[in-house]
Enzyme design. Structure first.
Site, PDB file in Angstrom:
ATOM      1  CG  ASN A  19      -1.959  -1.007   1.369  1.00 54.20           C
ATOM      2  OD1 ASN A  19      -2.497  -1.483   0.245  1.00 54.20           O
ATOM      3  ND2 ASN A  19      -2.157  -1.541   2.357  1.00 54.20           N
ATOM      4  CG  HIS A  55       0.324  -6.023   3.742  1.00 53.93           C
ATOM      5  ND1 HIS A  55      -0.332  -5.910   4.864  1.00 53.93           N
ATOM      6  CD2 HIS A  55       0.522  -4.658   3.454  1.00 53.93           C
ATOM      7  CE1 HIS A  55      -0.610  -4.730   5.454  1.00 53.93           C
ATOM      8  NE2 HIS A  55      -0.099  -3.880   4.499  1.00 53.93           N
ATOM      9  CG  HIS A  73       4.274  -2.211   5.388  1.00 55.66           C
ATOM     10  ND1 HIS A  73       4.499  -0.966   5.532  1.00 55.66           N
ATOM     11  CD2 HIS A  73       3.101  -2.425   5.227  1.00 55.66           C
ATOM     12  CE1 HIS A  73       3.241  -0.427   5.491  1.00 55.66           C
ATOM     13  NE2 HIS A  73       2.377  -1.446   5.451  1.00 55.66           N
ATOM     14  CD  GLN A  93       2.654   3.919   2.959  1.00 53.62           C
ATOM     15  OE1 GLN A  93       2.520   4.605   2.098  1.00 53.62           O
ATOM     16  NE2 GLN A  93       4.030   3.634   3.412  1.00 53.62           N
ATOM     17  CB  VAL A 106       3.325   1.541   9.083  1.00 51.81           C
ATOM     18  CG1 VAL A 106       4.799   1.615   9.487  1.00 51.81           C
ATOM     19  CG2 VAL A 106       2.358   1.062  10.132  1.00 51.81           C
TER      20      VAL A 106
HETATM   21  P1  AMP Z   1      -0.480  -0.737   5.754  1.00 50.39           P
HETATM   22  O1  AMP Z   1      -2.017  -0.272   6.022  1.00 50.39           O
HETATM   23  O2  AMP Z   1      -0.391  -1.483   4.590  1.00 50.39           O
HETATM   24  O3  AMP Z   1       0.366   0.543   6.109  1.00 50.39           O
HETATM   25  O4  AMP Z   1      -0.179  -1.857   6.599  1.00 50.39           O
HETATM   26  C1  AMP Z   1       0.412  -1.674   8.210  1.00 50.39           C
HETATM   27  C2  AMP Z   1       0.193  -3.111   8.762  1.00 50.39           C
HETATM   28  O5  AMP Z   1       0.741  -3.023   9.868  1.00 50.39           O
HETATM   29  C3  AMP Z   1      -1.314  -3.264   9.319  1.00 50.39           C
HETATM   30  O6  AMP Z   1      -1.655  -4.425   8.686  1.00 50.39           O
HETATM   31  C4  AMP Z   1      -1.270  -3.387  10.770  1.00 50.39           C
HETATM   32  O7  AMP Z   1      -2.163  -4.398  11.028  1.00 50.39           O
HETATM   33  C5  AMP Z   1       0.217  -3.700  10.900  1.00 50.39           C
HETATM   34  N1  AMP Z   1       0.736  -3.318  12.358  1.00 50.39           N
HETATM   35  C6  AMP Z   1       0.602  -2.158  12.766  1.00 50.39           C
HETATM   36  N2  AMP Z   1       1.300  -2.017  14.088  1.00 50.39           N
HETATM   37  C7  AMP Z   1       1.892  -3.429  14.182  1.00 50.39           C
HETATM   38  C8  AMP Z   1       2.508  -4.029  15.080  1.00 50.39           C
HETATM   39  N3  AMP Z   1       3.047  -3.435  16.230  1.00 50.39           N
HETATM   40  N4  AMP Z   1       2.974  -5.334  14.690  1.00 50.39           N
HETATM   41  C9  AMP Z   1       2.624  -6.099  13.903  1.00 50.39           C
HETATM   42  N5  AMP Z   1       1.755  -5.292  12.666  1.00 50.39           N
HETATM   43  C10 AMP Z   1       1.460  -4.163  13.054  1.00 50.39           C
END
Ligand code: AMP
Ligand code: ZN
Length: 112
Positions: free
Chosen positions: A85, A100, A98, A92, A94
């Site tokens: 994302n 998925h 990354h 997105q 974070v």
């Molecule tokens: P995105 O929405 O593509 O930025 O994905 C971020 C992902 O990080 C989401 O699927 C969250 O569930 C995951 N996430 C957020 N915090 C944590 C954490 N502390 N440990 C593992 N996954 C996380």
């Protein structure tokens, strides 16, 4: 810089690691979208695929890690989905690149 995934890399925030090498780690998503849902991230911080792709070999390291992990694991034998994302409209949340990797059930297309 305040980055959740950098804190996971440093060991300051716990995560369930499933893979690591010199350049990449992977850990279980805290809110899984399928029976198997892990996130592959480079150890070096890049906000997204656009900045990460400008670093020679970086994305190759991430995809090679995914290849190694999925090739060794029976759960991926029927396939899996890999998703990156980018930005607000893709949700997105974070800003540390990354990928998925999602598996363990039939996955609909197109995604929402
Ligand atoms: P995105 O929405 O593509 O930025 O994905 C971020 C992902 O990080 C989401 O699927 C969250 O569930 C995951 N996430 C957020 N915090 C944590 C954490 N502390 N440990 C593992 N996954 C996380
Ligand atoms: Zn980071």
């Amino acid at each position: 810089m305040d980055c959740l995934f950098c804190e996971i890399i440093k060991g300051n925030i716990p995560a369930e690691l499933v893979y690591e090498d010199e350049k990449v780690i992977a850990f279980k998503d805290i809110n899984p979208a399928a029976p198997h849902h892990v996130l592959f991230i480079p150890r070096e911080h890049y906000n997204n695929i656009n900045s990460a792709s400008k670093k020679d070999g970086l994305m190759e390291s991430v995809f090679k890690a995914i290849d190694t992990y999925t090739s060794d694991n029976e759960i991926f034998k029927d396939g899996y989905r890999s998703v990156i994302n980018t930005g607000k409209c893709a949700m997105q949340t974070v800003e540390h690149l990354h990928v998925h990797v999602i598996a363990g059930r039939d996955l609909a297309w197109p995604p929402g």
